[in-house]
Structures are given as structure tokens and as C-alpha cells.
Design a protein around this motif. Structure first.
Motif, PDB file in Angstrom:
ATOM      1  N   LEU A 294       0.821  -1.205   0.000  1.00  0.00           N
ATOM      2  CA  LEU A 294       0.000   0.000   0.000  1.00  0.00           C
ATOM      3  C   LEU A 294       0.853   1.252   0.000  1.00  0.00           C
ATOM      4  O   LEU A 294       0.547   2.233  -0.690  1.00  0.00           O
ATOM      5  N   TRP A 295       1.922   1.255   0.779  1.00  0.00           N
ATOM      6  CA  TRP A 295       2.815   2.430   0.806  1.00  0.00           C
ATOM      7  C   TRP A 295       3.428   2.666  -0.566  1.00  0.00           C
ATOM      8  O   TRP A 295       3.474   3.806  -1.037  1.00  0.00           O
ATOM      9  N   MET A 296       3.903   1.621  -1.197  1.00  0.00           N
ATOM     10  CA  MET A 296       4.550   1.784  -2.503  1.00  0.00           C
ATOM     11  C   MET A 296       3.561   2.233  -3.571  1.00  0.00           C
ATOM     12  O   MET A 296       3.939   2.895  -4.534  1.00  0.00           O
ATOM     13  N   LEU A 349      11.350   7.851  10.205  1.00  0.00           N
ATOM     14  CA  LEU A 349      11.392   8.095   8.763  1.00  0.00           C
ATOM     15  C   LEU A 349      12.440   7.218   8.088  1.00  0.00           C
ATOM     16  O   LEU A 349      12.229   6.742   6.964  1.00  0.00           O
ATOM     17  N   THR A 350      13.567   6.982   8.774  1.00  0.00           N
ATOM     18  CA  THR A 350      14.579   6.082   8.210  1.00  0.00           C
ATOM     19  C   THR A 350      14.032   4.659   8.093  1.00  0.00           C
ATOM     20  O   THR A 350      14.320   3.938   7.121  1.00  0.00           O
ATOM     21  N   SER A 351      13.233   4.250   9.059  1.00  0.00           N
ATOM     22  CA  SER A 351      12.637   2.905   9.011  1.00  0.00           C
ATOM     23  C   SER A 351      11.690   2.771   7.820  1.00  0.00           C
ATOM     24  O   SER A 351      11.658   1.722   7.157  1.00  0.00           O
ATOM     25  N   THR A 352      10.920   3.816   7.524  1.00  0.00           N
ATOM     26  CA  THR A 352      10.028   3.755   6.357  1.00  0.00           C
ATOM     27  C   THR A 352      10.826   3.656   5.056  1.00  0.00           C
ATOM     28  O   THR A 352      10.406   2.952   4.125  1.00  0.00           O
ATOM     29  N   LEU A 353      11.956   4.336   5.009  1.00  0.00           N
ATOM     30  CA  LEU A 353      12.792   4.261   3.798  1.00  0.00           C
ATOM     31  C   LEU A 353      13.415   2.874   3.651  1.00  0.00           C
ATOM     32  O   LEU A 353      13.480   2.324   2.544  1.00  0.00           O
ATOM     33  N   GLN A 354      13.867   2.293   4.755  1.00  0.00           N
ATOM     34  CA  GLN A 354      14.449   0.956   4.679  1.00  0.00           C
ATOM     35  C   GLN A 354      13.400  -0.095   4.313  1.00  0.00           C
ATOM     36  O   GLN A 354      13.716  -1.079   3.643  1.00  0.00           O
ATOM     37  N   ALA A 355      12.175   0.121   4.723  1.00  0.00           N
ATOM     38  CA  ALA A 355      11.127  -0.864   4.458  1.00  0.00           C
ATOM     39  C   ALA A 355      10.571  -0.756   3.041  1.00  0.00           C
ATOM     40  O   ALA A 355      10.206  -1.780   2.440  1.00  0.00           O
TER      41      ALA A 355
END
Length: 768
Positions: A294-296, A349-355
Motif C-alpha cells: 500500500l505504501w509503494m 522516517l529512516t525505518s520507512t525508507l528501509q522498508a
């Protein structure tokens, strides 16, 4: 009614029979086995076994105690014996019911833990002992309190010695120093105990239905009409079932549960941090495979907000939401954090980028300065927006007291400045606002001027839904279960909605299909039902518009946001970045019997722009263009004008482009370009610059390798059982009340001692 003699006692057995025991024939001992020849059994012929089975649950429970009131219970005496402690409790309950008072247990001596046999008990009247008041030095701080304790001497001492085979009364005092009230049997707390069936219903209504006391009282009264339920008893039981049991290893169970899901399904993304000093859980972030997808897909607009008081440890719950192709709010990521600082937000925010490796285009927050700083450092190129609701709340909190009576005039001028559609006009209105209200200059320049003010946050509704599901403050594992249920409900709604519209019967063709049949067919093929309905509405509304003239002299609609169909941007601002050669024609479109106008610009690349900004802000083609499309062949429609995010799932999968390899290639190209530029500059500058460049690269490479080794070792040696529960940060005193002080209230209030009344210190630090 049977009146026993002084040496006889009435024992009521469980089969509704009355047994008269003659004490004189048993040498002062009472045989309770029911086999003695001196017993006289009187059967109760009024109750048949078939009738007993027909008694309702409420009647049987309510009338059990009342059935004994028709018989006289003997007064306790020294030497009276019982077989079990249950017999003692039953006898005293029946006797106190008869005498209209309440007995409590004040002593309960047992053997060592290996045996746990009860040896001695003392039963006393609930008016026993005396009340010890807690007096304060300051008389006005004292309050008159009431107590039922009058030092009543009534008590019974009962002993079960190790050598004895029965339980006997050793001493007693059956005198009271207070009158016995007949209403005690009705209103005493001990006699208001609700039946087990009623408690089960209350537990179900509270834990599963989240029903308030008023609704539960109505339901229980309808289901159990013969049982009286008092509001205080109901609220006490509700609070009992709201409070969850504190788990000693809640944090370790949470991590174990998330890591198990990640092992079973590799698409899960879980990140966490442990406090190295206390070994407690500091923060945890997780996304399910569906949330990553969903995020992508819908990462163009992401909303974030924190919820407090959702778990036993008061850890803020940070939620990330997006809007799907059905125009529904979807939960795309969640995290539990220990604070709301810049460092914590950067970790999120770094976690969202890594995921996901996808940054949003627009990121909407609640005006948190820490989040704003984290966005600047982690989300480069992202356009941040602040929620209008939170902006207004911050204005009220920070400026209402300084401005006083002029606050309402300031709010009107502030919204007039905010609603200006021209950047130049906004700057003029902003400077005028600061000049008219100099007390607001520091706050406006430091908090608001550097941010975008244009949107509200849909994540607030998601917060409300999630916060209303749990009862009280659940455990961390319970909170994860609640979020999983919310995700399941969201997915279930989408699946049902798609199935419903896929199997819907044929319907009459609307005006959009009559006007543009080919366009309607394409829209129906690509868009979801919700977006199709909205786009058809725009097409139908275009029938009510007319073209005034081709534009020769530019004139904007000055009455902005004062009526229907107003502009969202001035035409002059829209034309600033457009070369004249790219414009084919500009139309002035107006709704019939409406004073407001909009402008449609047809460009050479067959695209278009409109001052209503519907295509930019919402992603749908506006009614003004559809009017021009019907009269001008230069107007061009293609389904790609509508963003891909509004397509149905089938078309999104067909047109889905894997952007992750492209992003990696782009990052690689940008980084390699910088490296090549640095090498050229160093070679051109000389050997000393080359030496410094090599040294910096070697240091950076060694540091990265060290961090990778630390991270790998932490993951390999990580044991969830060693994680301690988060440190609960509970504020002292009563929770703060949301209150905005008026201009007449005293803001410089000082501390006042509760003991001596002196200003300047609190009661705990008082030396008197």
C-alpha cells in the motif's frame, strides 16, 4: 413457622429440608451428618422438583437468600460446631440476614504454605473499630467525612484446632452499640453482589462492545428484569474488566510475536531499538506485507499523527496513513516510541525508507517541530504540510492570552491572509498581519511562516477509531492485536466493495454516457467505482456551464472562497511559469447564474490547466475542462491524465512499474557523478588534495563496515527474552485539563503549600 426451643437449632440443608437438632441428646454436640436418630426432618411440600427446574435464573439467584427469612435462625453460642468453613459462612450469612446487619471477616489464620489449612477466624460487625480522621493544619482544607465505624463489639471467634475434627465457636459477643436498620439487607454492598450470569454479560458488553454504563444498564434490565442493578456496582464492574493484567514480559512477547510473523512471511518489516542501559524496549516499528504494498502504491500523500494513552506503558503510538484508490483511509505503518524528539522521528522516517525505499511527495503532520526537523534531514525533496486544525489549536493556545479581546479580529485577518491565492498577495497580507498585531510576530515568524498551510489531516479519524476499540489501556501485544483487526477490517471492506460492484446488475446509462460514451467506457474500465462516480459527477456538472469569451484581457475572480465554484489560484500565478508559445488558447468558463469564473488553459502538448486546481489537488478532470472538451477539438482527453492511484487494482497491477530499480540506478548515477567530480577536483588541486580525499574515503568505509558488523552481531545475538518492559513515564498528580486561559486570568500563578498556606513551595517540601 417453627419456633425452636432454647436447646434446639435449625439447620437448613441444600435439599430445602428443615432439620431440628436436639442438643440435649448429643451432650452439647451437634450432628450435622443427617443420620442421627434425634433429627426430625420436615420436608417442604410447597416446592416440587419439576417446579424447581422451571425457576428462572434471576428468580433462583435473587430469592435464594429470601427463602431463609421465613425461618428463625438460632443465635450463635459458645461450643457451637460446624463441619466445614463453608457451613460457617452460610450460617453467619443467614443469621445476619435475619438480624439485619453485615458481618465481615477480620481474622484468618492459616497453617504454613505447604498445608494452607485455615485454623482460626474472627467475624465482626461491619461497624467494628473506630474511624481515625486525618486532620490538616489549615482548617479550610479539611473536609467533613462520614464513617459507619462505631466500635461495635459484636464478634465471633471460631477455632479449628489440629486435634479436633470439627470447627467450634470459642468466644463471642452478640451485642451491638448501634440500631439495626432493616434496609441493610437491600442496600449493603455485600448483599448487592450480582449473579455470575450478569457479570458475564457486563464483561462481554465492556470488553467486546465498548458500551457505556447507560446502554449496558438498559440491556441488562431488559435481559434480567428481576435483578436490581445499581449504577455504582455496574461502573465498578466495568472498570474491573477495562483494566488489563500487567504482563511482566510484555515487550519480549511483542518482539517475539513480530519476529515470528517475519519468519513465517518474509514480507514483514520489523525494526526496533533497545535501551543499552536498562535493556528495556525503546521503540519498535513494523509493517505487514500488505502495508508495504500500500505504501509503494499510494505513497504520494502520507499522513502522520501520534496517539497517546493507548497502552499500559504510555508509549506514543505513531500512525502513518494513506488514501487508496477507493478514497478510503488505509493504515500503512505503525510504531511505538518512547518520546517525540527529533532523533526519534528521524529513526521513524529512516525505518520507512528501509522498508519501502519510497519517499512520499507530500507529508502531512500536526505541526510538531521535531517532525519538521526530521523531514528536512531524512525526506529530502518532500513537501511538508501542516494540519489546519492543529494550526488553529496552536494559534488559540499561544496567542489568545496575549491578544485578549483582539484575538477574534486577528483570526479573521489570519484566515484572510491564508486564503489569498497569490504568493505576492500572501506576502503583503502576512506583513500587514504582523504590523497590525506586533505581539504575534515572534510566534508567526518562528512557527508558521516556513511551512505550508493548506490541508487537514485524515489520520485524526483513524486515531479515533483505533482509540475507541480497546478498553482502558491494553498491553503491547493486545495493542498489536487491535491494529491487526483494524487492518483486517479495512481489507475486508475493500474486498467486499470490489465484489459488490463487480456483481452489480445492469443500470441505466447516465448523462455522462450520453454525452461522451467512449470516454465513459474508458473511465469505467480503469477507475474504481468511487472515483468513477466522482468523475461522472464532474462530467454531468459541465452541462451547466458556458464559455463567455476567448480571453483577451486577463481578469481574475476577486471574490475568492466566498461562494460556490471559486478559484483556487489566480490566473496570473498560473501563467508565471508557462511560456506563451506553449499555450494554444485560454477559456473563461462560468456557471450559469453564478458570478464566479474559472479559466481553462489548453497547452500545446495536449494537456490543460484550470484555476479550480482539481486535477492538481485531487487527481480528477474538472467540470470546466469537460465543457471545453465538448466544444473545442484542441481539448484532448487521455486516461493517463488521471493519476494511476485512482485505477482499479487490475489496472494498477498491469501498469505497475517497478520504481525501486530505477531509484537505485538514479542514486547510483548521482553518487558516481559526485565521486567523479571530487576525483577530478582532487587531481587538479594536487597530491595533498588526493591524500585527503583517500583518507576521508577510507575513514568512511571503515566506519560503515564497523556499523554493519555491530548491527549484524546485534541481530545474531538478539534474544527477545532479555528485553525488559518499557519504562513507564507517569506524570505526577492529576492529568492536565485542556483549558485555554482568557486574557483576564492570572498567568503568573505561584505554588501554594497545602499545609501552612505559604506561597513558594509545595506540601511535600514544607518544613513546618
Amino acid at each position: 413457622m417453627i419456633q425452636p426451643n432454647s436447646n434446639e437449632e435449625i439447620i437448613l440443608s441444600s435439599n430445602n429440608e428443615i432439620t431440628l437438632l436436639n442438643n440435649s441428646n448429643n451432650n452439647g454436640e451437634i450432628n450435622l451428618n443427617g443420620n442421627d436418630s434425634n433429627e426430625t426432618t420436615l420436608p417442604d411440600n410447597n416446592i416440587q422438583s419439576s417446579d424447581i427446574n422451571k425457576i428462572d435464573l434471576e428468580d433462583s439467584i435473587t430469592n435464594t437468600t429470601n427463602s431463609f427469612s421465613s425461618q428463625t435462625i438460632a443465635i450463635p453460642f459458645v461450643g457451637q460446631v460446624f463441619e466445614t468453613w463453608d457451613d460457617v459462612d452460610k450460617y453467619l450469612h443467614e443469621y445476619t440476614w435475619q438480624e439485619k446487619f453485615i458481618v465481615i471477616r477480620t481474622r484468618n489464620d492459616r497453617d504454613p504454605p505447604s498445608e494452607r489449612t485455615c485454623r482460626r477466624r474472627t467475624y465482626a460487625c461491619d461497624h467494628q473499630d473506630t474511624y481515625g480522621p486525618k486532620k490538616s493544619v489549615i482548617l479550610e482544607n479539611q473536609r467533613n467525612s462520614k464513617s459507619k465505624r462505631t466500635g461495635c463489639p459484636w464478634h465471633v471467634n471460631i477455632n479449628f484446632s489440629k486435634k479436633a475434627t470439627v470447627i467450634s465457636v470459642t468466644s463471642l459477643n452478640i451485642n451491638h452499640n448501634h440500631p439495626l436498620d432493616p434496609m441493610t439487607n437491600t442496600y449493603a454492598t455485600k448483599n448487592r453482589t450480582l449473579p455470575e450470569a450478569v457479570e458475564r454479560e457486563i464483561c462481554f458488553y465492556t470488553a467486546e462492545g465498548n458500551l457505556n454504563a447507560t446502554i449496558q444498564c438498559r440491556l441488562l434490565s431488559a435481559k434480567f428484569p428481576n435483578i436490581t442493578i445499581y449504577p455504582r456496582d455496574l461502573q465498578n464492574l466495568m472498570q474491573k474488566y477495562k483494566v488489563a493484567d500487567r504482563q511482566e514480559n510484555d515487550a519480549s512477547n511483542l518482539l517475539r510475536q513480530l519476529l515470528t510473523k517475519k519468519t513465517e512471511e518474509p514480507g514483514w518489516e520489523v525494526f526496533w531499538e533497545i535501551n543499552r542501559e536498562t535493556k528495556s524496549l525503546d521503540k519498535v516499528f513494523w509493517m505487514s506485507p500488505e502495508q508495504v504494498q500500500l505504501w509503494m502504491t499510494y505513497h504520494d500523500v502520507i499522513l502522520n499523527d501520534n496517539i497517546h494513552k493507548t497502552n499500559q506503558f504510555n508509549m506514543p503510538l505513531s500512525l502513518f496513513t494513506a488514501i487508496d484508490n477507493h478514497f478510503r483511509t488505509r493504515l500503512v505503518a505503525q510504531a511505538l516510541v518512547n518520546d517525540e524528539t527529533k532523533e526519534t522521528y528521524e529513526w521513524l522516517l529512516t525505518s520507512t525508507l528501509q522498508a519501502t525505499n519510497h519517499t512520499p511527495r507530500v507529508f502531512i503532520t500536526d505541526s510538531d517541530p521535531g517532525m519538521d526537523a526530521a523531514i528536512d534531514s531524512q525526506y529530502s525533496g518532500v513537501y511538508p504540510l501542516h494540519c489546519i486544525y492543529h494550526i488553529f489549536q496552536n494559534l488559540m493556545r499561544n496567542l489568545k492570552a496575549p491578544l485578549g479581546a483582539s484575538y477574534n479580529d486577528f483570526v479573521k485577518d489570519f484566515y484572510l491572509c491564508r486564503n489569498d491565492l497569490s504568493p505576492t498577495g500572501f506576502d503583503v497580507q502576512w506583513n500587514k498581519l504582523i504590523t497590525m498585531y506586533p505581539k504575534t510576530a515572534n510566534y508567526l515568524n518562528s512557527e508558521l511562516y516556513s511551512t505550508g498551510i493548506s490541508s487537514t489531516s485524515r489520520v485524526e479519524s483513524e486515531n479515533a477509531v483505533i482509540k475507541n476499540i480497546p478498553q482502558g489501556r491494553p498491553s503491547l501485544c493486545g495493542l498489536v492485536t487491535i491494529l491487526d483487526l483494524r487492518l483486517r477490517d479495512e481489507a475486508q471492506y475493500v474486498n467486499y466493495n470490489e465484489w459488490y460492484h463487480a456483481n452489480a446488475s445492469a443500470q441505466l446509462s447516465g448523462a455522462s454516457a450520453e454525452c461522451f460514451p467512449e470516454v465513459d467506457r474508458i473511465l469505467k474500465k480503469y477507475l474504481t467505482e468511487e472515483m468513477l462516480s466522482r468523475q461522472r459527477h464532474e462530467i454531468i456538472q459541465s452541462l451547466y456551464y458556458c464559455t463567455i469569451m476567448e480571453i483577451v484581457e486577463l481578469s481574475d475572480d476577486k471574490q475568492t472562497e466566498k461562494g460556490y465554484d471559486t478559484q483556487q489560484i489566480h490566473l496570473s500565478s498560473l501563467l508565471e511559469d508557462l511560456p506563451p508559445k506553449d499555450i494554444i488558447i485560454t477559456y473563461k468558463v462560468q456557471r450559469r447564474n453564478c458570478v464566479h469564473v474559472n479559466f481553462v488553459i489548453i497547452l500545446t502538448d495536449r494537456s490543460h490547466l484550470c484555476t479550480c486546481m482539481l486535477l492538481i489537488n485531487f487527481g480528477l478532470i474538472c467540470r470546466h475542462f469537460w465543457h471545453i472538451f465538448a466544444i473545442d477539438s484542441n481539448a484532448f482527453f487521455h486516461v493517463t491524465l488521471i493519476p494511476r492511484r485512482w485505477y482499479n487494482n487490475e489496472k494498477i497491477q498491469d501498469l505497475h512499474l517497478d520504481e525501486q530499480p530505477y531509484i537505485k540506478r538514479r542514486d547510483y548515477g548521482e553518487t558516481f557523478g559526485l565521486a567523479r567530480k571530487a576525483v577530478r577536483s582532487a587531481v587538479k588541486a594536487g597530491s595533498e588534495s588526493i591524500y585527503h580525499l583517500k583518507k576521508c574515503l577510507n575513514e568512511w568505509s571503515a566506519e560503515e563496515q564497523r556499523l554493519v558488523r555491530i548491527k549484524d552481531n546485534d541481530k545474531e545475538n538478539f534474544n527477545p527474552d532479555q528485553v525488559e518492559n518499557p519504562i513507564e513515564r507517569r506524570q505526577k498528580g492529576r492529568p492536565a485539563v485542556k483549558h485555554f486561559k482568557s486574557s483576564t486570568e492570572n498567568k503568573n500563578s505561584k505554588n501554594k503549600c497545602g499545609k501552612c498556606g505559604t506561597i513558594g513551595h509545595y506540601a511535600p517540601t514544607c518544613n513546618k
